[in-house]
Design a protein around this motif. Structure first.
Motif, short mmCIF file in Angstrom:
data_model
loop_
_atom_site.label_atom_id
_atom_site.label_comp_id
_atom_site.label_asym_id
_atom_site.label_seq_id
_atom_site.Cartn_x
_atom_site.Cartn_y
_atom_site.Cartn_z
N LEU A 30 0.82 -1.21 0.00
CA LEU A 30 0.00 0.00 0.00
C LEU A 30 0.86 1.26 0.00
O LEU A 30 0.60 2.22 -0.72
N MET A 40 -5.98 6.05 -3.90
CA MET A 40 -6.20 5.34 -2.64
C MET A 40 -7.63 5.59 -2.20
O MET A 40 -8.26 6.56 -2.60
N GLY A 68 -7.46 2.23 2.67
CA GLY A 68 -6.01 2.25 2.49
C GLY A 68 -5.35 3.29 3.37
O GLY A 68 -4.39 3.01 4.09
#
Length: 644
Positions: free
Chosen positions: A56, A66, A70
């Motif tokens: 991530l 994102m 996230g």
DNA sequence: GGCTCCTTAC
């Protein structure tokens, strides 16, 4: 992350500068200056074992879009790892992808910045939240409070109330930690009534915080009322009240409550042990101390420095420096308090050489920097250890700015003590007059003590007169001064000082001594008539008195400050609490076992002498701990060298 | 999502 990605990330971040206005310009400037990713092997995330988070983060660095989940995950990780640069990148990513975070994420950002000690950045995030909720306020207040900005925290709390947001149990538990000192009690009381009004007074965390506040401002009775009123207790609330008693010097109450709560099933943590050890050290309750230590070992608590430090202190205050040193040597991470505690231990036991060695070790290791307390302990160790020149050298280093610690009034005080102890009264007197601080009662007091020991009546008389102006309520000063004058035969002046003392109705802190027997503390006051075995104790003292007189002990009648005849004076001396405790210890412990007696004041010359004879005649090692230091008496000789 | 207790010296 490869070079291409780094370049991409950098240029993307630079772009963000002019695109977004929701975050202030200073913030953006700061964030873009951090845009170069660190060497990925150094990054805390590189060693994170979560592949998902790693992935991530790299996505974020590369500019991939994102979502809430996230960001949430990443910020959470940044908070727990305190990854400042990583967190700043995450925020930068939000900016550059025009993501407008909901309050929830902005609150996370506040927490993240406060945990990374960037309060201004946290405040910027806070200020830009369009709809702040109770969590936003609490997080920001908590940030200020943790970093020691108490008034900022309180101001924000008031602003919160004004803005119409209602505080909850989290807010109250937090904001109470920002109330300390006299004005803190005032605010604390107001907040307390607010808590009652909103019915949060049954909440354990709020209660712990509240009782801790009362204890810290000296209102231990109120603290106890809050504690007793809690519908349920946990480790923290129990620790808070135990620590409260201990901090205020109610050591017996602290220890008693600890034992009681333990019987009731309280599971202690390392904070609880550290707190009760403070009380145990104060009482020098060696058996209790050993038991706590064995608990710690049995439950295999991780080696928290805080706990180890209090164990070192406990052993040193209970007279067992060998154990202190063993724990000290086995520690992998020592804090400045660890070093200081060890230094203070050597100092109180009169072991100046060992203290200097420890200090040199500290310098060699160069992992922890010495602070004010380090030098206070070091100088006082030199003083008690008869190392006058060494002490003066250290002080000189401080004055010349070579130690990184600027000498304060306390350090000057130890030098006065050092010179006075060495008999250099005139030099000490000149030092006091030339020093850049106004002399305190403690400084005049230590100089007066030195004048008394070294029979310097002229300086002593001047010093005494200064002292009586600053501390007219301290009875000890009158006693030392009148004894000094008496020793020079200046009876008229003696009379004046005694009259002053009577006139001002000065009460001396009552002297008491105690010993620990089978984990019970036996306390004795002068001429004690309350102890259940008072008759036997008095009989034992008489027996001891006969034996020591045969061996050459002569009562030192100048230790009696009352104007009575000599026979009466002799009787009063035998009633001193340390003699009673000593007698009781001889009665109740097996032969040859060392005796440990504690006294709340400084031991008087007569009792010191008496104890030396006792150690010889009864063949007992005596550990006598008074207010300022340890006396280890073996076969008629004391470790203090008769000077304390 | 934001809470409470913490060791040394005077």
């Amino acid at each position: 992350m490869n070079l291409k990605n780094i370049q991409k990330c950098t240029s993307l971040l630079n772009h963000s500068l002019h695109i977004f206005s929701s975050t202030s310009n200073t913030m953006i400037r700061k964030l873009t200056s951090y845009s170069l990713p660190p060497n990925s092997t150094n990054s805390k995330f590189a060693i994170s074992n979560s592949n998902l988070k790693q992935a991530l983060l790299e996505m974020a660095f590369q500019g991939t879009e994102m979502k809430f989940e996230g960001y949430d995950l990443l910020l959470n990780e940044c908070v727990s790892q305190k990854g400042l640069i990583e967190g700043q990148r995450v925020q930068a990513h939000m900016i550059k992808t025009q993501y407008l975070p909901p309050v929830y994420l902005r609150n996370r950002l506040i927490v993240f910045y406060t945990k990374c000690e960037c309060l201004e950045d946290a405040r910027m995030v806070f200020d830009e939240i369009p709809e702040r909720n109770v969590v936003s306020w609490t997080a920001m207040i908590s940030g200020y409070s943790r970093r020691g900005y108490a008034s900022e925290a309180l101001v924000l709390f008031v602003e919160m109330l004004k803005s119409g947001i209602e505080p909850n149990e989290f807010t109250f538990a937090t904001v109470l930690t920002s109330c300390s000192g006299v004005s803190g009690l005032l605010h604390g009381r107001q907040i307390h009534s607010h808590i009652i009004k909103l019915s949060f007074d049954a909440h354990v965390y709020v209660g712990s915080s509240l009782l801790d506040l009362y204890a810290k401002t000296g209102w231990i009775h109120e603290a106890r009322v809050v504690f007793d009123g809690l519908p349920e207790r946990d480790v923290v609330s129990c620790t808070a009240i135990i620590s409260g008693y201990a901090q205020l010097g109610f050591d017996e109450e602290a220890l008693k409550l600890f034992c009681q709560l333990q019987e009731e099933g309280m599971i202690s943590n390392y904070v609880t042990y550290a707190s009760v050890l403070t009380a145990i050290s104060g009482l020098a309750a060696y058996e209790h101390g050993r038991q706590v230590h064995s608990h710690v070992l049995r439950f295999q608590l991780p080696s928290y420095a805080v706990l180890q430090n209090s164990l070192i202190d406990m052993y040193s205050k209970c007279g067992n420096l060998t154990y202190s040193r063993r724990i000290f040597d086995n520690m992998s991470e020592r804090t400045v308090i660890t070093w200081n505690t060890m230094l203070v231990g050597y100092s109180k036991h009169g072991r100046g050489q060992d203290a200097v060695k420890v200090f040199e070790l500290m310098r060699e290791e160069n992992k922890v920097l010495p602070d004010k307390v380090t030098f206070l302990a070091l100088l006082s160790a030199c003083s008690h250890g008869g190392m006058e020149n060494r002490g003066l050298e250290f002080f000189d280093e401080m004055v010349r700015g070579k130690t990184g610690v600027e000498p304060d009034i306390g350090h000057y005080g130890t030098v006065v003590d050092l010179l006075g102890r060495a008999g250099q009264i005139e030099k000490a007197f000149k030092f006091v007059k030339d020093m850049p601080f106004e002399p305190t009662g403690a400084i005049w007091g230590s100089l007066l003590g030195a004048c008394s020991v070294h029979q310097n009546v002229d300086i002593g008389q001047y010093v005494g007169s200064q002292l009586l102006i600053i501390e007219p309520e301290n009875a000890g000063n009158y006693v030392v001064l009148s004894n000094l004058l008496a020793s020079a035969g200046r009876w008229n002046e003696v009379r004046v000082v005694r009259d002053m003392m009577m006139e001002k109705a000065i009460t001396k802190e009552p002297g008491k001594s105690w010993i620990e027997l089978d984990k019970t503390i036996h306390t004795f006051h002068a001429d004690d008539r309350s102890h259940p075995q008072k008759e036997e104790v008095a009989e034992k003292v008489r027996e001891m008195s006969v034996k020591v007189r045969e061996a050459g002990y002569v009562p030192n009648l100048s230790c009696v400050l009352y104007d009575v005849d000599e026979e009466q004076k002799g009787k009063m001396l035998l009633g001193h609490s340390e003699k009673l405790a000593l007698a009781f210890a001889l009665m109740c412990t097996p032969q040859k076992r060392p005796i440990r007696v504690m006294k709340n004041l400084r031991i008087c010359v007569d009792c010191h002498n008496f104890a030396k004879f006792v150690s010889k005649i009864y063949e007992r090692e005596i550990y006598l701990r008074d207010k300022s230091r340890y006396h280890h008496i073996v076969d008629g000789v004391c470790s203090c060298g008769n000077y304390w």
